[in-house]
Design a protein around this motif. Structure first.
Motif, short mmCIF file in Angstrom:
data_model
loop_
_atom_site.label_atom_id
_atom_site.label_comp_id
_atom_site.label_asym_id
_atom_site.label_seq_id
_atom_site.Cartn_x
_atom_site.Cartn_y
_atom_site.Cartn_z
N VAL A 1 -13.40 29.65 19.10
CA VAL A 1 -14.45 30.10 18.18
C VAL A 1 -14.60 31.61 18.30
O VAL A 1 -14.88 32.14 19.38
CB VAL A 1 -15.79 29.40 18.46
N ALA B 1 -11.72 29.71 14.79
CA ALA B 1 -12.71 29.31 13.78
C ALA B 1 -13.89 30.27 13.83
O ALA B 1 -14.18 30.87 14.87
CB ALA B 1 -13.19 27.89 14.04
N MET C 1 -12.41 23.58 10.86
CA MET C 1 -12.34 24.96 10.42
C MET C 1 -10.95 25.55 10.70
O MET C 1 -10.39 26.28 9.87
CB MET C 1 -13.40 25.80 11.16
N ILE C 2 -10.38 25.22 11.86
CA ILE C 2 -9.04 25.73 12.19
C ILE C 2 -7.99 25.13 11.26
O ILE C 2 -7.09 25.83 10.77
CB ILE C 2 -8.72 25.44 13.67
N VAL D 1 -15.16 22.45 14.62
CA VAL D 1 -14.28 23.58 14.93
C VAL D 1 -12.83 23.23 14.57
O VAL D 1 -12.09 24.05 14.00
CB VAL D 1 -14.41 23.96 16.42
#
Length: 463
Positions: free
Chosen positions: A214, A136, A115-116, A112
């Motif tokens: 998320v 994310a 992704m961020i 996560v």
């Protein structure tokens, strides 16, 4: 004398390695030189050189950079991720004077965070007022690939350290934010310096719980529920590794190479190979390489047999082969298997029960739990193929029930006119498996050869 002469931090993206590096650099006499062997950069972004070595020089000879790093004053090292220069992994692992620090983090947290960071372009945070926030989006397939890569590298690293008799200092993402743990690391490294506070140059970028980070959190929960976190579906394998068995290979001058898995149907396969060209045998690895070079376009194959048939033929060998007399004695005396005394034959009506008992013993033998070694006659085909794969992988895994079709296909691949294949009798034992088959025999084989049944998709032998 110093405990260590260098160190490496084994980590991955978004595991807190920047913070750990900053902490190490705050220790007197310790310097971490970033991602020194990252193929895309040298040490840090926008650098052209590190300790006097350019990126081009490092790419040409990574040991030149490592030597320059170690030559700096104090204790020096770097961070190393699984996708960094693979030439350096053995260099680190095989040097007991190089301290190994293994930094880990909950894989879903690191995913996560990754992704961020990709979405915001922010990989470090020095002040909260500059923080870029976003959520994310969880992708199950991408995460599973991420997880598999992490786990594979950790297992590779752990096994390499075990084989070399070394240990590492394992530290978790959250532990890396503890002054006490970091000072324990300093003590383990053998340096005098200690920390009285965490580095102030870096801050945790995304301290919120996962639910807040998320966008599709419910979907992530559902996807993660499918993952076998504790590897419950894994079939344990303690079977000893096997060699490639090159001396048993049979080739034809037509460019076809047979890699037998014992007990094999050598006679009909040998006849088929001989019909394509003159046979060549008695290979060493050297002479087999020479044969391959002389036969461009060559094709290799092996034949898979149902585990129940293999166990049946192996048991027949135990009962009847002269060189199995000591094995028979051990099975009879130490393991109480219903094997007739020397000079006597097993009754037809007793054979199925005896084979089931043999399969029960085989399960323990394959797990390396008996006094007898695993014989090539009853070793798993998975282990045998892994052994062959140490030298070369077969181009085709032929199924016993499809030999005629598969051999024709194989010959066509090699540009050879395919002769007709005459299988002959596949069950060469005096008592035929077809005559004594029972569902209990099938179940016993499936219990003993769980890995082969799963790996190769075998159904019931009788079907």
């Amino acid at each position: 004398m110093p405990k260590f002469e260098s160190f490496v931090v084994f980590a991955e993206m978004r595991t807190g390695s920047n913070l750990l590096e900053a902490a190490l650099n705050d220790l007197d006499g310790v310097t971490c030189h970033g991602e020194a062997f990252n193929p895309a950069l040298i040490g840090y972004p926008n650098r052209k050189e590190l300790v006097g070595v350019t990126k081009a020089q490092r790419d040409d000879d990574p040991l030149a950079l490592w030597g320059a790093i170690k030559a700096q004053d104090g204790l020096n090292g770097c961070r190393y991720f699984h996708d960094h220069d693979p030439r350096m992994l053995a260099v680190f692992v095989n040097d007991p004077k190089c301290a190994k620090i293994v930094l880990t983090r909950n894989p879903i947290e690191s995913y996560v965070s990754l992704m961020i960071a990709r979405a915001t372009g922010q990989w470090k945070l020095g002040d909260a007022k500059h923080r870029k926030a976003t959520k994310a989006r969880f992708d199950a397939e991408e995460f599973e690939a991420h997880l598999e890569g992490l786990q594979d590298f950790q297992v590779t690293l752990l096994n390499a350290l075990q084989r070399s008799g070394q240990t590492a200092f394992y530290i978790d993402y959250e532990d890396a934010q503890s002054v006490e743990v970091l000072n324990g690391l300093a003590n383990w490294l053998g340096v005098a310096g200690r920390l009285d506070k965490l580095p102030e140059t870096l801050k945790v970028q995304n301290p919120e719980p996962l639910e807040a980070k998320v966008a599709n959190f419910p979907g992530m929960e559902a996807s993660l529920a499918r993952l076998d976190r504790f590897n419950l579906s894994k079939t344990p394998n303690f079977e000893p590794r096997r060699g490639p068995g090159v001396p048993g290979f049979i080739a034809s001058e037509a460019g076809l190479l047979y890699m037998p898995l014992r007990p094999a149907m050598d006679a009909p396969i040998r006849d088929w190979l001989a019909a394509t060209g003159e046979l060549v045998e008695g290979f060493s690895q050297k002479t087999l390489r020479q044969w391959k070079r002389r036969h461009p376009g060559h094709r290799s194959f092996t034949v898979l047999r149902h585990p129940l048939m293999r166990a049946h033929l192996a048991f027949n060998a135990v009962l009847n082969w002269d060189n199995m007399d000591e094995t028979r004695a051990v099975l009879r005396q130490s393991y109480k298997l219903p094997i007739p005394k020397e000079g006597e034959s097993i009754a037809h009506g007793d054979y199925a029960e005896a084979l089931i008992a043999f399969l029960g013993w085989l399960k323990s033998n394959l797990a390396n739990q008996t006094s007898l070694p695993v014989n090539t006659l009853w070793a798993t085909q998975s282990a045998a193929l892994q052994g062959i794969g140490q030298f070369a992988l077969p181009d085709l895994l032929v199924r016993e029930e499809r030999m005629a079709e598969d051999f024709a296909y194989l010959a066509n691949m090699a540009g050879v006119e395919a002769p007709a294949f005459v299988p002959g009798e596949t069950d060469t034992a005096p008592i035929k498996l077809a005559d004594i088959w029972t569902p209990d025999l099938e179940a016993a084989a499936r219990e003993t050869y769980t890995r082969d049944m799963m790996q190769f998709g075998f159904g019931n032998w009788r079907d």
